[in-house]
Design a protein around this motif. Structure first.
Motif, mmCIF file in Angstrom:
data_model
loop_
_atom_site.group_PDB
_atom_site.id
_atom_site.type_symbol
_atom_site.label_atom_id
_atom_site.label_comp_id
_atom_site.label_asym_id
_atom_site.label_seq_id
_atom_site.Cartn_x
_atom_site.Cartn_y
_atom_site.Cartn_z
ATOM 1 N N VAL A 1 69.038 84.009 30.955
ATOM 2 C CA VAL A 1 67.747 84.383 31.540
ATOM 3 C C VAL A 1 67.183 85.607 30.826
ATOM 4 C CG1 VAL A 1 66.553 85.090 33.650
ATOM 5 C CG2 VAL A 1 68.425 83.448 33.777
ATOM 6 N N GLU B 1 58.751 80.111 37.039
ATOM 7 C CA GLU B 1 59.658 79.068 36.571
ATOM 8 C C GLU B 1 61.123 79.400 36.828
ATOM 9 O OE1 GLU B 1 58.891 78.254 32.485
ATOM 10 O OE2 GLU B 1 56.790 77.692 32.808
ATOM 11 N N LEU B 2 61.374 80.538 37.486
ATOM 12 C CA LEU B 2 62.747 80.972 37.743
ATOM 13 C C LEU B 2 62.974 81.147 39.246
ATOM 14 C CD1 LEU B 2 63.144 83.678 34.950
ATOM 15 C CD2 LEU B 2 63.943 81.318 34.881
ATOM 16 N N HIS C 1 66.054 77.350 36.307
ATOM 17 C CA HIS C 1 64.839 77.395 35.490
ATOM 18 C C HIS C 1 64.231 76.004 35.416
ATOM 19 C CE1 HIS C 1 62.868 77.456 31.287
ATOM 20 N NE2 HIS C 1 62.023 77.956 32.165
#
Length: 488
Positions: free
Chosen positions: A59, A214-215, A228
Motif C-alpha cells: 500500500v 480505492e482502499l 484495494h
C-alpha cells in the motif's frame, strides 16, 4: 530530506486475491467448479468483485507512486503533493485540472497557502516567541507559508501534543485562526523522538488509506491487510489473512441486497427498538392444532409438533401441507387497507403508531429468526460432522463420499444469509409493482431454503440426488433475486 510513506519492515509477500480465490468463511463456502466451463464471472455471479489484499508495504508503494507522479506533474514537493491528494480523495486528474485553472485558489482551499498573503520581516537579531515568550535568536524560529514564526521547541511541543491526541494530517499552524496545514516534511523535521516519528507516520498512513476511495482497511481484529479495488461498490470482500467478510464500500458486515445507507438505518432502528421487539417476539410458540408449547431448536421453519405430529410453519403458523402455494403470503407484509382512511379522516395517531410497530415487528422477527437459524444450523453441521466421522471410522465410506453434505450446509448458510438481509430491503421499499416482484422472489427463495434446511437436518435419510437438486434450485433463486435487485 523527504520521507516516503513507509512504516513497515520485512520482506514483501504477494497476498493478492480475487473474489473467487480468497478463502471464504462458513457463510460463503462454495462448491469447486473447476470442471465447469468457465464464463465471465461478472455475468454469472452478481456478487463478483475484483480486488486485491495488500500488505502495508504494498500500500505504501502504491501511495508513494501516486505522490511522485503528482509531484513531478506540478513541480511541487512530495509533502505538498500528499496534502493535495489527501484533501482531494487521491484524485490526480481533479487536482491537475484545478491547478491549471487557478493554482492559487487550489492551494488556498487545500490549506497549503493562507487566504491572505502576509510577509513578516524581523530586523532584530533576537525575537520573542509568541507562545513561550522567550527571546531567542532568529535562526531558532520556523514558519509555514503563512509566515507565523514560532521557536523550534514550541513547534515540537505542538506537534507532540497533537500526535498524542491521534491527529496527524490535519495539524495546522499555531497562530490563532490560521488554518494552514503543516506538511509532513515540516512535522518530521521537528520531531526528535523516534517513537513520536513512528506514531506520526502510523497515523498519517491510516489517514491516507481512509481518504483513498480505492482502499479499505480490513475490519478484522488486529488485521493489517488493506483491500484495494478500482470498483468502488458495495460488494463482498474477503480478507486473505483473517478471513473477515465485509462490504467494501462501508466496511460493515456484507449486506446484499440491502444498500449501505439502508442497512445503517435498519441497524440503528433495531438497536433503538430491540427491547420492544424482544419483549413482543417470544422464543416459543403454541402448536396451532393442539396448542402445546413448542421451542424452536433447529434452523428449519418447517415444524412438526412432537405431541400431535402436526406440520406447520414457524413464522405464520400455517399448515405446511398447503404452504407451497401460500408461502408468498407468509413472507410478504400485508398493509392494513384502513391505514389511509384512519390517517386522513380519523387522524388516529395511536392507530398509525400501532400499525407502524406491527410492520416493523413483522420484518424484525423474520430478520432475527434467520439470524438465529444460521447459528442453529451451525450446530446442526457440527452434529452432522460428528456422525459422519463415526461412519468413516466404522468403514461406511470416506470423507470424500460425505463431502456433499458439507457443501449443502455451506450453500444453505450462504442462501439464508442473503435471505436475512432481504428483510430490511423490503421494509424500506415503497409499495408498488417492484416491491411485489421482490416479495415474490423473496418468498420463492425462502421456500427453497426451508426445503433445503429440512433435507439437510435429515441428511442421512435424504437421497443425494434429491439434495443436490434442491441445492441447485436454492442457489438459482438467490442469484436471480440478486441480479434483479442488487444495486451495482
Amino acid at each position: 530530506m523527504e520521507e516516503p510513506i513507509n512504516r513497515s519492515q520485512g520482506g514483501e509477500s504477494d497476498m493478492e486475491c480475487s473474489d473467487n480465490e480468497c478463502y471464504e468463511e462458513y457463510y460463503y463456502d462454495l462448491n469447486d467448479d473447476s470442471d465447469i466451463e468457465q464464463v465471465d464471472p461478472s455475468k454469472k455471479d452478481p456478487e463478483h468483485f475484483e480486488y486485491k489484499c495488500l500488505l502495508e508495504e504494498q500500500v505504501e508503494r502504491l501511495l508513494n507512486e501516486t505522490v511522485e507522479r503528482l509531484s513531478n506533474m506540478l513541480d511541487i514537493t512530495p509533502s505538498l503533493a500528499k496534502v493535495l491528494l489527501h484533501s482531494h480523495s487521491w484524485n490526480n486528474n481533479e487536482i491537475v485540472t484545478k491547478y491549471r485553472e487557478n493554482p492559487t485558489n487550489l492551494l488556498v482551499t487545500s490549506r497549503i497557502e493562507p487566504a491572505v498573503s502576509s510577509t513578516i520581516t524581523h530586523n532584530a537579531r533576537y525575537i520573542h516567541c509568541p507562545v513561550c515568550v522567550t527571546p531567542q535568536s532568529l535562526d531558532k524560529f520556523y514558519s509555514l507559508s503563512c509566515s507565523h514564526m514560532f521557536c523550534k521547541d514550541c513547534w515540537t511541543t505542538h506537534f507532540e501534543v497533537q500526535i498524542t491526541q491521534g491527529i496527524s494530517t490535519t495539524i495546522s499552524c499555531m497562530a490563532r485562526d490560521c488554518v494552514v496545514l503543516a506538511p509532513e516534511d515540516f512535522v518530521l523535521k521537528h520531531l526528535t523522538r523516534p517513537n513520536m516519528r513512528e506514531k506520526y507516520q502510523q497515523f498519517t498512513f491510516q489517514d491516507y488509506v481512509k481518504s483513498h476511495p480505492e482502499l479499505r482497511f480490513c475490519p478484522g481484529p488486529n488485521c493489517s491487510i488493506v483491500i484495494h479495488s478500482k470498483e468502488m461498490k458495495a460488494k463482498r470482500a474477503t480478507c486473505s489473512q483473517c478471513k473477515s467478510i465485509f462490504c467494501f464500500r462501508c466496511g460493515m458486515n456484507y449486506h446484499a441486497p440491502t444498500d449501505c445507507l439502508v442497512i445503517k438505518k435498519w441497524l440503528t432502528k433495531c438497536a433503538d427498538d430491540s427491547e420492544t421487539a424482544n419483549y413482543i417476539s417470544a422464543h416459543t410458540k403454541d402448536c396451532p392444532k393442539c396448542h402445546i408449547c413448542i421451542e424452536k431448536n433447529g434452523g428449519c421453519n418447517h415444524m412438526q409438533c412432537y405431541n400431535c405430529k402436526h406440520d406447520f410453519c414457524w413464522m405464520c403458523l400455517g399448515d405446511w401441507k398447503s404452504h407451497g402455494s401460500e408461502y408468498y403470503e407468509c413472507s410478504r407484509y400485508r398493509e392494513n387497507p384502513n391505514i389511509a382512511h384512519e390517517s386522513v379522516h380519523a387522524q388516529n395517531v395511536l392507530f398509525q403508531a400501532r400499525e407502524a410497530l406491527k410492520k416493523y415487528l413483522h420484518y424484525y422477527e423474520r430478520w432475527e429468526n434467520h439470524s438465529k437459524s444460521l447459528k442453529l444450523e451451525e450446530q446442526t453441521l457440527e452434529k452432522l460432522r460428528s456422525r459422519i466421522n463415526q461412519k468413516v471410522m466404522s468403514g461406511l465410506g470416506t470423507w470424500i463420499d460425505w463431502q456433499y453434505l458439507f457443501s449443502a450446509a455451506g450453500l444453505l448458510a450462504k442462501c439464508r444469509y442473503t435471505l436475512q438481509y432481504t428483510y430490511p430491503f423490503a421494509y424500506y421499499m415503497d409499495p408498488g409493482p417492484r416491491k411485489e416482484l421482490f416479495e415474490y422472489q423473496q418468498a420463492q427463495l425462502e421456500a427453497e431454503i426451508e426445503n433445503l434446511s429440512w433435507k439437510i437436518e435429515r441428511a442421512e435419510t435424504t437421497d443425494r440426488g434429491d439434495l443436490e437438486n434442491q441445492m441447485d434450485i436454492a442457489e438459482k433463486r438467490r442469484t436471480t433475486l440478486l441480479k434483479d435487485f442488487l444495486d451495482v
